[in-house]
Design a protein around this motif. Structure first.
Motif, PDB file in Angstrom:
ATOM      1  N   SER A  78       0.825  -1.213   0.000  1.00 52.75           N
ATOM      2  CA  SER A  78       0.000   0.000   0.000  1.00 52.75           C
ATOM      3  C   SER A  78       0.853   1.254   0.000  1.00 52.75           C
ATOM      4  O   SER A  78       0.625   2.194   0.749  1.00 52.75           O
ATOM      5  N   GLY A  79       1.859   1.247  -0.831  1.00 55.63           N
ATOM      6  CA  GLY A  79       2.687   2.440  -1.002  1.00 55.63           C
ATOM      7  C   GLY A  79       3.803   2.536   0.025  1.00 55.63           C
ATOM      8  O   GLY A  79       3.868   1.777   0.987  1.00 55.63           O
ATOM      9  N   MET A  80       4.710   3.480  -0.238  1.00 48.12           N
ATOM     10  CA  MET A  80       5.912   3.644   0.595  1.00 48.12           C
ATOM     11  C   MET A  80       5.724   4.870   1.506  1.00 48.12           C
ATOM     12  O   MET A  80       5.190   5.886   1.060  1.00 48.12           O
ATOM     13  N   PHE A  81       6.170   4.776   2.737  1.00 48.63           N
ATOM     14  CA  PHE A  81       6.053   5.862   3.720  1.00 48.63           C
ATOM     15  C   PHE A  81       6.497   7.190   3.073  1.00 48.63           C
ATOM     16  O   PHE A  81       7.604   7.269   2.522  1.00 48.63           O
ATOM     17  N   LEU A  82       5.629   8.200   3.134  1.00 52.38           N
ATOM     18  CA  LEU A  82       5.895   9.447   2.413  1.00 52.38           C
ATOM     19  C   LEU A  82       7.242  10.099   2.780  1.00 52.38           C
ATOM     20  O   LEU A  82       7.994  10.506   1.889  1.00 52.38           O
ATOM     21  N   PRO A  83       7.598  10.195   4.081  1.00 53.48           N
ATOM     22  CA  PRO A  83       8.902  10.790   4.397  1.00 53.48           C
ATOM     23  C   PRO A  83      10.076  10.018   3.770  1.00 53.48           C
ATOM     24  O   PRO A  83      11.087  10.623   3.401  1.00 53.48           O
ATOM     25  N   VAL A  84       9.937   8.716   3.621  1.00 48.99           N
ATOM     26  CA  VAL A  84      10.994   7.937   2.961  1.00 48.99           C
ATOM     27  C   VAL A  84      11.078   8.341   1.482  1.00 48.99           C
ATOM     28  O   VAL A  84      12.164   8.487   0.913  1.00 48.99           O
ATOM     29  N   GLN A  85       9.934   8.571   0.877  1.00 47.74           N
ATOM     30  CA  GLN A  85       9.944   9.011  -0.529  1.00 47.74           C
ATOM     31  C   GLN A  85      10.590  10.392  -0.642  1.00 47.74           C
ATOM     32  O   GLN A  85      11.378  10.649  -1.558  1.00 47.74           O
ATOM     33  N   HIS A  86      10.264  11.283   0.295  1.00 46.44           N
ATOM     34  CA  HIS A  86      10.879  12.621   0.266  1.00 46.44           C
ATOM     35  C   HIS A  86      12.399  12.522   0.431  1.00 46.44           C
ATOM     36  O   HIS A  86      13.160  13.208  -0.260  1.00 46.44           O
ATOM     37  N   ALA A  87      12.833  11.655   1.338  1.00 47.48           N
ATOM     38  CA  ALA A  87      14.280  11.504   1.562  1.00 47.48           C
ATOM     39  C   ALA A  87      14.953  10.897   0.328  1.00 47.48           C
ATOM     40  O   ALA A  87      16.080  11.255  -0.027  1.00 47.48           O
ATOM     41  N   ALA A  88      14.248   9.984  -0.332  1.00 44.54           N
ATOM     42  CA  ALA A  88      14.818   9.358  -1.542  1.00 44.54           C
ATOM     43  C   ALA A  88      15.022  10.409  -2.641  1.00 44.54           C
ATOM     44  O   ALA A  88      16.027  10.377  -3.363  1.00 44.54           O
ATOM     45  N   ILE A  89      14.105  11.344  -2.745  1.00 44.86           N
ATOM     46  CA  ILE A  89      14.244  12.410  -3.757  1.00 44.86           C
ATOM     47  C   ILE A  89      15.519  13.198  -3.478  1.00 44.86           C
ATOM     48  O   ILE A  89      16.300  13.503  -4.382  1.00 44.86           O
ATOM     49  N   GLU A  90      15.736  13.483  -2.209  1.00 49.51           N
ATOM     50  CA  GLU A  90      16.944  14.212  -1.801  1.00 49.51           C
ATOM     51  C   GLU A  90      18.201  13.395  -2.191  1.00 49.51           C
ATOM     52  O   GLU A  90      19.159  13.925  -2.746  1.00 49.51           O
ATOM     53  N   ALA A  91      18.160  12.097  -1.929  1.00 48.45           N
ATOM     54  CA  ALA A  91      19.324  11.236  -2.230  1.00 48.45           C
ATOM     55  C   ALA A  91      19.612  11.206  -3.733  1.00 48.45           C
ATOM     56  O   ALA A  91      20.766  11.263  -4.160  1.00 48.45           O
ATOM     57  N   LEU A  92      18.541  11.115  -4.518  1.00 48.98           N
ATOM     58  CA  LEU A  92      18.729  10.996  -5.969  1.00 48.98           C
ATOM     59  C   LEU A  92      19.313  12.273  -6.571  1.00 48.98           C
ATOM     60  O   LEU A  92      19.803  12.265  -7.699  1.00 48.98           O
ATOM     61  N   ASP A  93      19.248  13.352  -5.816  1.00 51.46           N
ATOM     62  CA  ASP A  93      19.750  14.639  -6.295  1.00 51.46           C
ATOM     63  C   ASP A  93      21.209  14.886  -5.876  1.00 51.46           C
ATOM     64  O   ASP A  93      21.768  15.937  -6.152  1.00 51.46           O
ATOM     65  N   HIS A  94      21.827  13.909  -5.233  1.00 51.79           N
ATOM     66  CA  HIS A  94      23.214  14.113  -4.793  1.00 51.79           C
ATOM     67  C   HIS A  94      24.124  14.399  -5.978  1.00 51.79           C
ATOM     68  O   HIS A  94      23.965  13.787  -7.035  1.00 51.79           O
ATOM     69  N   PRO A  95      25.119  15.268  -5.774  1.00 55.45           N
ATOM     70  CA  PRO A  95      26.077  15.509  -6.861  1.00 55.45           C
ATOM     71  C   PRO A  95      27.022  14.320  -7.031  1.00 55.45           C
ATOM     72  O   PRO A  95      27.100  13.447  -6.163  1.00 55.45           O
ATOM     73  N   ARG A  96      27.745  14.346  -8.122  1.00 54.94           N
ATOM     74  CA  ARG A  96      28.708  13.276  -8.404  1.00 54.94           C
ATOM     75  C   ARG A  96      29.697  13.082  -7.242  1.00 54.94           C
ATOM     76  O   ARG A  96      30.153  11.973  -6.966  1.00 54.94           O
ATOM     77  N   SER A  97      29.996  14.194  -6.521  1.00 55.55           N
ATOM     78  CA  SER A  97      30.980  14.098  -5.435  1.00 55.55           C
ATOM     79  C   SER A  97      30.529  13.120  -4.336  1.00 55.55           C
ATOM     80  O   SER A  97      31.360  12.548  -3.631  1.00 55.55           O
ATOM     81  N   TRP A  98      29.210  12.928  -4.183  1.00 51.05           N
ATOM     82  CA  TRP A  98      28.723  11.948  -3.193  1.00 51.05           C
ATOM     83  C   TRP A  98      29.275  10.552  -3.514  1.00 51.05           C
ATOM     84  O   TRP A  98      29.818   9.854  -2.652  1.00 51.05           O
ATOM     85  N   TYR A  99      29.126  10.174  -4.786  1.00 50.02           N
ATOM     86  CA  TYR A  99      29.586   8.834  -5.191  1.00 50.02           C
ATOM     87  C   TYR A  99      31.113   8.760  -5.101  1.00 50.02           C
ATOM     88  O   TYR A  99      31.674   7.733  -4.735  1.00 50.02           O
ATOM     89  N   ASN A 100      31.788   9.887  -5.431  1.00 46.03           N
ATOM     90  CA  ASN A 100      33.258   9.876  -5.406  1.00 46.03           C
ATOM     91  C   ASN A 100      33.790   9.646  -3.993  1.00 46.03           C
ATOM     92  O   ASN A 100      34.696   8.844  -3.780  1.00 46.03           O
TER      93      ASN A 100
END
Ligand SMILES: Cc1ncc(COP(=O)(O)O)c(C=O)c1O
Length: 386
Positions: A269-291
């Motif tokens: 029944s869907g994913m906890f909304l705050p987790v979705q909001h946090a995931a959006i933040e994570a997906l926006d990380h710059p390349r330096s995060w992965y580096n």
């Protein structure tokens, strides 16, 4: 009368790690704690911004209800932007992306959506055990295909063409590959898509490792014609240190995604909304995060190479993902090799045999422990090899 378990349960056994962890807990109760270099759950945290977003969103009183079965639009858009930026793939966020709670459950949902009893499924050996287990749970038939060191652990499609593939519905691939760390090339992905189209099968790439120790993340969906035949699973578990958060996705053409959604919407029944909001933040990380993440893993990798040298194992240095895959000396069985190190040095290393017969002379060492812990393992192992 006692209720009897379903027949399907007898086709699978308890996950190897689930039983092994019980043994390790037992050992921990009687002596020095075992160092676990087995499991690939990142020990590092997600970024502070991601945690901050979770906290901020959780504080809002109206963010606690059931959520959309397909995830909020802005999460699907964030996945689409991530695919465009790093994989150079354009996806329609409305129809071609379905957020999931990790890619592991995606393997089950895809199997539920596409397999009838008796259908056949191509599964890599060595490979992630879940492909085989889920195929068997849904009553389909596993056909393993060999991956071999001399072919850089890539599928040999010319050999597969000689089989009767008429009833094969799905081929599982997983590049960067776990457990071997092998990487795909664009040419291999194109061959896989062409192969899938020729044989009317779904080619599913399970892609959670492409950002770890890998400069050039690739997607199967970048290949020409992929939307006619391919699905891809992806996940924030490894790339963003969010394994426990359970955030993943499946992408592919609209009809495929609709079929999968028919299954998921009846189960979750869907994913906890705050987790979705946090995931959006994570997906926006710059390349330096992965580096910065990869700098940590490459330091640990050097220590693991030292540990493997002590054990006279051989390995490729160009592996991607959270593990190092190594050939053990001689013809020793990996289970016996791993058990001996566990018992004598109190260090747990995964035996390659759990990934299939082609892994039987290999071990897999995780990079999910700090360098100090790997150094302590080296110390313990030195004592038993001297
Ligand atoms: C090949 C492979 N696929 C999927 C998963 C599960 O990932 P997730 O946390 O996204 O469910 C793992 C985790 O170890 C994995 O090794």
């Amino acid at each position: 009368m006692t209720p009897v378990m379903a027949n399907r349960i007898s086709r699978v056994s308890e996950y190897y790690f689930s039983t092994k962890l019980k043994q390790i807990e037992e050992m921990n109760r009687s002596g020095t704690a075992v160092i676990n270099l087995g499991i690939g759950s990142p020990d590092l945290p997600p970024s502070e911004n991601v945690i901050g977003k979770l906290v901020e969103s959780s504080m809002k009183h109206d963010n606690h209800g059931y959520q959309s079965y397909r995830g909020i639009g802005s999460l699907r858009q964030a996945f689409a932007a991530w695919y465009r930026k790093y994989y150079r793939v354009d996806l329609d966020p409305l129809h071609e992306i379905l957020p999931l709670m990790g890619s592991k459950e995606g393997i089950f949902y895809i199997s539920m959506a596409f397999l009838n009893e008796g259908d056949k499924v191509l599964v890599p050996d060595p490979g992630y055990p879940t492909y085989k287990a889920v195929t068997e749970l849904v009553g389909a038939e596993v056909i393993t295909y060999d991956l071999r060191a001399e072919k850089k652990w890539c599928p040999e499609l010319d050999r597969l063409e000689k089989l009767d593939l008429a009833q094969v519905k799905i081929m599982w691939v997983n590049y960067p590959h776990m457990p071997t760390g092998a990487k795909a090339t664009r040419a291999l992905f194109q061959e896989l898509v062409d192969f899938g189209k020729r044989h009317d099968m779904l080619v599913c790439n399970d892609n959670p490792y492409s950002f770890i120790l890998n400069d050039d993340p690739l997607s199967l969906l970048d290949a020409k014609g992929s939307k006619e035949t391919a699905l891809e699973l992806n996940s924030l578990s490894k790339s963003h240190n969010m394994a426990g958060w359970r955030i993943g996705m499946v992408t592919g053409n609209r009809a495929f995604i609709d079929h999968i959604n028919t299954v998921t919407s009846n189960i979750q029944s869907g994913m906890f909304l705050p987790v979705q909001h946090a995931a959006i933040e994570a997906l926006d990380h710059p390349r330096s995060w992965y580096n910065q993440l990869n700098r940590v893993y490459s330091g640990r990798r050097k220590r693991v190479w030292q540990l493997l040298d002590l054990l006279h194992c051989t390995y490729e240095k160009e592996q991607a993902g959270l593990f190092i895959w190594a050939r053990i000396p001689g013809e020793t069985d990996s289970f016996a090799f791993s058990d001996e190190i566990l018992e004598r040095a109190r260090v747990f290393i995964t035996p390659g045999g759990i990934f299939g017969k082609n892994g039987v002379n290999y071990i897999r060492v995780s990079l999910c422990s700090p360098e100090e812990i790997i150094l302590e393992s080296i110390k313990r192992i030195k004592q038993i090899v001297q």
